[in-house]
Write a protein that holds these residues in place. Structure first.
Motif, PDB file in Angstrom:
ATOM      1  N   VAL A 108       0.849  -1.198   0.000  1.00 13.62           N
ATOM      2  CA  VAL A 108       0.000   0.000   0.000  1.00 13.62           C
ATOM      3  C   VAL A 108       0.882   1.245   0.000  1.00 13.62           C
ATOM      4  N   ARG A 109       0.644   2.126  -0.923  1.00 16.23           N
ATOM      5  CA  ARG A 109       1.478   3.324  -1.051  1.00 16.23           C
ATOM      6  C   ARG A 109       0.889   4.536  -0.336  1.00 16.23           C
ATOM      7  N   LYS A 110      -0.421   4.562  -0.113  1.00 15.06           N
ATOM      8  CA  LYS A 110      -1.034   5.683   0.609  1.00 15.06           C
ATOM      9  C   LYS A 110      -0.862   5.460   2.102  1.00 15.06           C
ATOM     10  N   LEU A 111      -0.020   6.268   2.722  1.00 19.45           N
ATOM     11  CA  LEU A 111       0.361   6.075   4.122  1.00 19.45           C
ATOM     12  C   LEU A 111      -0.835   6.194   5.061  1.00 19.45           C
ATOM     13  N   LYS A 112      -1.729   7.134   4.814  1.00 22.26           N
ATOM     14  CA  LYS A 112      -2.887   7.334   5.695  1.00 22.26           C
ATOM     15  C   LYS A 112      -3.793   6.106   5.677  1.00 22.26           C
ATOM     16  N   PHE A 113      -4.072   5.590   4.486  1.00 22.93           N
ATOM     17  CA  PHE A 113      -4.902   4.395   4.360  1.00 22.93           C
ATOM     18  C   PHE A 113      -4.223   3.199   5.011  1.00 22.93           C
ATOM     19  N   LYS A 114      -2.925   3.091   4.852  1.00 23.44           N
ATOM     20  CA  LYS A 114      -2.155   1.983   5.432  1.00 23.44           C
ATOM     21  C   LYS A 114      -2.234   2.008   6.954  1.00 23.44           C
ATOM     22  N   LYS A 115      -2.049   3.168   7.555  1.00 23.19           N
ATOM     23  CA  LYS A 115      -2.114   3.286   9.016  1.00 23.19           C
ATOM     24  C   LYS A 115      -3.517   3.004   9.538  1.00 23.19           C
ATOM     25  N   THR A 116      -4.526   3.413   8.771  1.00 24.60           N
ATOM     26  CA  THR A 116      -5.905   3.156   9.194  1.00 24.60           C
ATOM     27  C   THR A 116      -6.192   1.659   9.232  1.00 24.60           C
ATOM     28  N   ILE A 117      -5.773   0.941   8.188  1.00 25.94           N
ATOM     29  CA  ILE A 117      -5.982  -0.507   8.139  1.00 25.94           C
ATOM     30  C   ILE A 117      -5.203  -1.198   9.254  1.00 25.94           C
ATOM     31  N   GLN A 118      -3.979  -0.758   9.515  1.00 25.68           N
ATOM     32  CA  GLN A 118      -3.184  -1.339  10.595  1.00 25.68           C
ATOM     33  C   GLN A 118      -3.874  -1.164  11.937  1.00 25.68           C
ATOM     34  N   THR A 119      -4.356   0.038  12.184  1.00 29.09           N
ATOM     35  CA  THR A 119      -5.016   0.311  13.469  1.00 29.09           C
ATOM     36  C   THR A 119      -6.273  -0.525  13.634  1.00 29.09           C
ATOM     37  N   LEU A 120      -7.087  -0.590  12.595  1.00 29.40           N
ATOM     38  CA  LEU A 120      -8.326  -1.363  12.665  1.00 29.40           C
ATOM     39  C   LEU A 120      -8.064  -2.855  12.825  1.00 29.40           C
ATOM     40  N   ILE A 177      -8.550 -15.751  14.175  1.00 25.16           N
ATOM     41  CA  ILE A 177      -7.810 -14.989  13.171  1.00 25.16           C
ATOM     42  C   ILE A 177      -8.165 -13.507  13.251  1.00 25.16           C
ATOM     43  N   TRP A 178      -9.462 -13.210  13.345  1.00 29.44           N
ATOM     44  CA  TRP A 178      -9.906 -11.816  13.411  1.00 29.44           C
ATOM     45  C   TRP A 178      -9.301 -11.099  14.605  1.00 29.44           C
ATOM     46  N   LYS A 179      -9.170 -11.785  15.709  1.00 28.19           N
ATOM     47  CA  LYS A 179      -8.678 -11.152  16.936  1.00 28.19           C
ATOM     48  C   LYS A 179      -7.165 -10.933  16.914  1.00 28.19           C
ATOM     49  N   ASN A 180      -6.414 -11.834  16.287  1.00 27.34           N
ATOM     50  CA  ASN A 180      -4.955 -11.815  16.424  1.00 27.34           C
ATOM     51  C   ASN A 180      -4.196 -11.429  15.164  1.00 27.34           C
ATOM     52  N   ILE A 181      -4.845 -11.366  14.016  1.00 31.10           N
ATOM     53  CA  ILE A 181      -4.117 -11.174  12.766  1.00 31.10           C
ATOM     54  C   ILE A 181      -3.361  -9.846  12.736  1.00 31.10           C
ATOM     55  N   GLY A 182      -3.992  -8.781  13.197  1.00 34.35           N
ATOM     56  CA  GLY A 182      -3.342  -7.475  13.138  1.00 34.35           C
ATOM     57  C   GLY A 182      -2.129  -7.373  14.044  1.00 34.35           C
ATOM     58  N   TRP A 183      -2.277  -7.868  15.269  1.00 34.45           N
ATOM     59  CA  TRP A 183      -1.174  -7.801  16.223  1.00 34.45           C
ATOM     60  C   TRP A 183       0.007  -8.650  15.761  1.00 34.45           C
TER      61      TRP A 183
END
Length: 308
Positions: A108-120, A177-183
């Motif tokens: 992902v090249r758009k930093l704002k979108f990338k950070k939003t997905i990471q946080t969510l 998976i939903w609970k742990n995938i991001g972390w």
């Protein structure tokens, strides 16, 4: 003897040169010592007829009595099988998911979108299983739940997702998976960030597209981290996750959701059979240690990457 003294002197010299780094390590070392090594003294509970009056040393010795009780229990085979099945499904399906998420986020090249997905994606990690299961019950209930309402609007009959043997494994693995995938993806994102960017520049000059860069640079760059985490994950193969199974398992799925973690908790806390529960827990730990040592040895021979 002289060579050994010289080696020890060099080691102490290096430690003194980097004393600040070792000082930062001290709280972690103390934590592990207090909460991981000191409690090992309580292992003897599994070999005693433990009572609160007698304590660790005053309770009569029982030997392997409680281990025999567990293996003679008529449901012990089913409990072990359920634990291995659920843990294997979480490992084989859940382990690659954070890697895939990290690879996708890296593209992902758009930093704002990338950070939003990471946080969510990593926020659910901080939500307790009690809250997660409550949300699942509200969303998936066939009696006014939004998911079944949507299915009804599409002309599909309502589905009993929870406490249903047909959907049991999907709910267990999917919610995990939903609970742990991001972390879990944070570790792989950090590994990707450490890859030399000159490799990507050289690949671009050679005409490699983004997929080839991912395949030939990114994946090999995180291979060692993935192997280490896989070895650690295999060590938890006998632990399917007691809190999740305790909350999502019901009468209709009892034959599929009875695992070692829940069995040990029920025996120790609800029934007061502390020695029996300790024996079950020790059995889990021994199998986990054997698995870690075995997979670690295989990984060292195959890829030269290992824990030790």
């Amino acid at each position: 003897m002289i060579k050994q003294r010289i080696t020890n002197h060099r080691l102490m010299k290096r430690i003194w040169q980097h004393k600040l780094f070792y000082l930062f390590m001290l709280p972690g070392i103390v934590w592990f010592f207090l909460f991981s090594y000191v409690p090992l003294y309580g292992i003897q509970v599994a070999f005693r007829d433990y009572t609160f009056v007698g304590g660790f040393t005053g309770s009569p010795w029982a030997g392997f009595k409680y281990f025999e009780q567990f293996f003679n229990y008529y449901q012990s085979g089913d409990i072990i099988r359920n634990t291995v099945i659920i843990s294997l499904m979480k490992l084989l399906i859940g382990f690659p998911m954070p890697i895939i998420l990290a690879l996708l986020l890296n593209e992902v090249r758009k930093l704002k979108f990338k950070k939003t997905i990471q946080t969510l994606s990593y926020l659910p990690y901080f939500v307790s299983w009690i809250v997660v299961v409550t949300l699942m019950q509200r969303l998936l209930t066939p009696y006014g739940g939004p998911v079944n309402d949507l299915l009804g609007s599409l002309g599909t009959e309502s589905i009993q997702f929870l406490n249903n043997p047909t959907w049991f494994y999907q709910m267990i693995v999917g919610s995990d998976i939903w609970k742990n995938i991001g972390w879990n993806s944070i570790i792989f994102m950090a590994a990707i960030a450490g890859i030399d960017q000159q490799l990507y520049e050289a690949a671009k000059m050679d005409g490699a597209g983004r997929f080839r860069q991912m395949w030939h640079i990114t994946l090999p760059g995180i291979r060692n981290v993935a192997i280490i985490l896989f070895i650690l994950a295999v060590g938890n193969l006998m632990s399917a996750g007691y809190e999740q199974l305790l909350l999502l398992n019901g009468p209709a799925t009892a034959s599929m959701g009875s695992v070692l973690d829940v069995h040990a908790i029920n025996s120790g806390i609800r029934e007061g059979r502390l020695s029996y529960a300790a024996a079950v827990g020790l059995f889990q730990s021994i199998i986990g240690l054997i698995l870690v040592l075995t997979v670690n040895r295989i990984a060292r021979k195959v890829s030269d990457v290992s824990l030790f």
